[in-house]
Design a protein around this motif. Structure first.
Motif, short mmCIF file in Angstrom:
data_model
loop_
_atom_site.label_atom_id
_atom_site.label_comp_id
_atom_site.label_asym_id
_atom_site.label_seq_id
_atom_site.Cartn_x
_atom_site.Cartn_y
_atom_site.Cartn_z
N GLU A 10 0.77 -1.36 0.11
CA GLU A 10 -0.06 -0.05 0.08
C GLU A 10 0.73 1.30 0.04
O GLU A 10 1.73 1.38 0.71
CB GLU A 10 -0.91 -0.03 1.25
CG GLU A 10 -1.44 1.18 1.61
CD GLU A 10 -2.71 1.70 0.70
OE1 GLU A 10 -2.21 2.26 -0.22
OE2 GLU A 10 -3.85 1.46 0.90
N ASP A 11 0.47 2.12 -0.73
CA ASP A 11 1.35 3.44 -0.90
C ASP A 11 1.09 4.37 0.05
O ASP A 11 1.92 5.14 0.35
CB ASP A 11 1.46 4.04 -2.52
CG ASP A 11 0.15 4.06 -3.05
OD1 ASP A 11 -0.69 3.36 -2.67
OD2 ASP A 11 -0.12 5.15 -3.59
N ASP A 54 -2.89 -3.38 -2.43
CA ASP A 54 -3.79 -1.96 -2.92
C ASP A 54 -3.55 -2.12 -4.38
O ASP A 54 -2.76 -2.43 -4.84
CB ASP A 54 -3.03 -0.86 -2.43
CG ASP A 54 -3.72 0.38 -2.81
OD1 ASP A 54 -5.12 0.28 -2.89
OD2 ASP A 54 -2.91 1.49 -2.96
N GLY A 56 -4.13 0.85 -6.62
CA GLY A 56 -3.34 2.00 -7.13
C GLY A 56 -1.99 2.06 -6.33
O GLY A 56 -1.87 2.76 -5.52
N LYS A 106 -12.04 0.85 -0.69
CA LYS A 106 -11.82 1.78 0.27
C LYS A 106 -12.79 2.93 0.40
O LYS A 106 -13.50 2.97 -0.63
CB LYS A 106 -10.48 2.60 -0.08
CG LYS A 106 -9.28 1.60 0.25
CD LYS A 106 -8.36 2.52 -0.21
CE LYS A 106 -6.83 1.87 -0.19
NZ LYS A 106 -5.86 2.61 -0.82
CA CA Z 1 -2.89 3.56 -3.55
#
Ligand code: CA
Length: 227
Positions: A10-11, A54, A56, A106
């Motif tokens: 996850e970024d 995640d 993206g 999310k």
């Molecule tokens: Ca993301």
């Protein structure tokens, strides 16, 4: 539940830290990666029990990474739970088609994430928890056998179910009501007294004094385990 190694990709730092903290609190080992590159690097070093991924990510689409993992013979058995900011149903179907084991949109509730991970782990590794050892007691769910320090112990079906409930929930107080639910399937005939007698018999078979099952005054019972 057994200790898991969970890889969180996850970024978004806030989200990553929240997920990490929650799983660590549950006693799991959590590794994190903020990009596809970092995830690949992590997978060279560890084999997680599950990946929370995640969609993206800064260096690409998590969905593509998911597909690549599922095509890799060394990695394809690792279950993947996809996270995404896009809630469309079409996206969900796409995610599952790309090999994800489950999908969560999310913003999500952290307890829902925990429950989803639990469900995947049970589904994928169900047989791993069929054998458990705590405090020198080994219980084998499939063959319905119990050993105490490698010595076989004869238990009745109820005693076995009771021991299983204790061993699956170590260091947690189980009330008589919850035990009636778990072991007697909530049968009305089962009373607190029946629970007490069955626990007493089980404790005796497990060596009384050494038995890890302790009575918690006016609450119920607890299986005390350092394992
Ligand atoms: Ca993301």
């Amino acid at each position: 539940m057994k200790q898991l190694t969970i890889l969180v990709v996850e970024d978004d730092k806030l989200n990553r830290d929240m997920v990490k903290a929650a799983f660590k609190e549950d006693g799991h080992i959590v590794c994190t990666a903020a990009s596809i590159g970092e995830c690949r690097k992590a997978l060279e070093e560890i084999k997680p029990d599950i990946i929370v991924l995640d969609r993206g990510l800064p260096d690409g689409d998590g969905l593509q990474l998911c597909l690549n993992i599922k095509k890799d013979s060394a990695l394809k058995t690792i279950p993947i739970l996809m996270l995404t900011g896009k809630a469309e149903v079409a996206d969900k179907i796409l995610g599952l088609r790309f090999g994800a084991d489950d999908y969560l949109s999310k913003p999500f509730d952290i307890d829902e994430l925990r429950a989803r991970v639990d469900a995947i782990i049970r589904r994928v590794y169900g047989n791993l928890t069929e054998r458990m050892t705590r405090c020198g007691i080994t219980i084998d769910i499939k063959s319905k056998t119990v050993t105490l320090k490698d010595r076989p112990i004869e238990l009745t079906n109820r005693e076995f179910a009771l021991l299983r409930a204790f061993m699956e929930n170590p260091n947690i107080v189980l009330t008589r009501e919850s035990l009636i639910k778990a072991v007697w399937n909530g049968a009305e005939l089962a009373s607190s007294k029946v629970v007490d007698v069955t626990v007493m018999n089980l404790r005796r078979k497990l060596g009384e004094e050494e038995s890890p099952i302790c009575s918690v005054r006016s609450c119920g019972y607890k299986f005390v385990s350092a394992d």
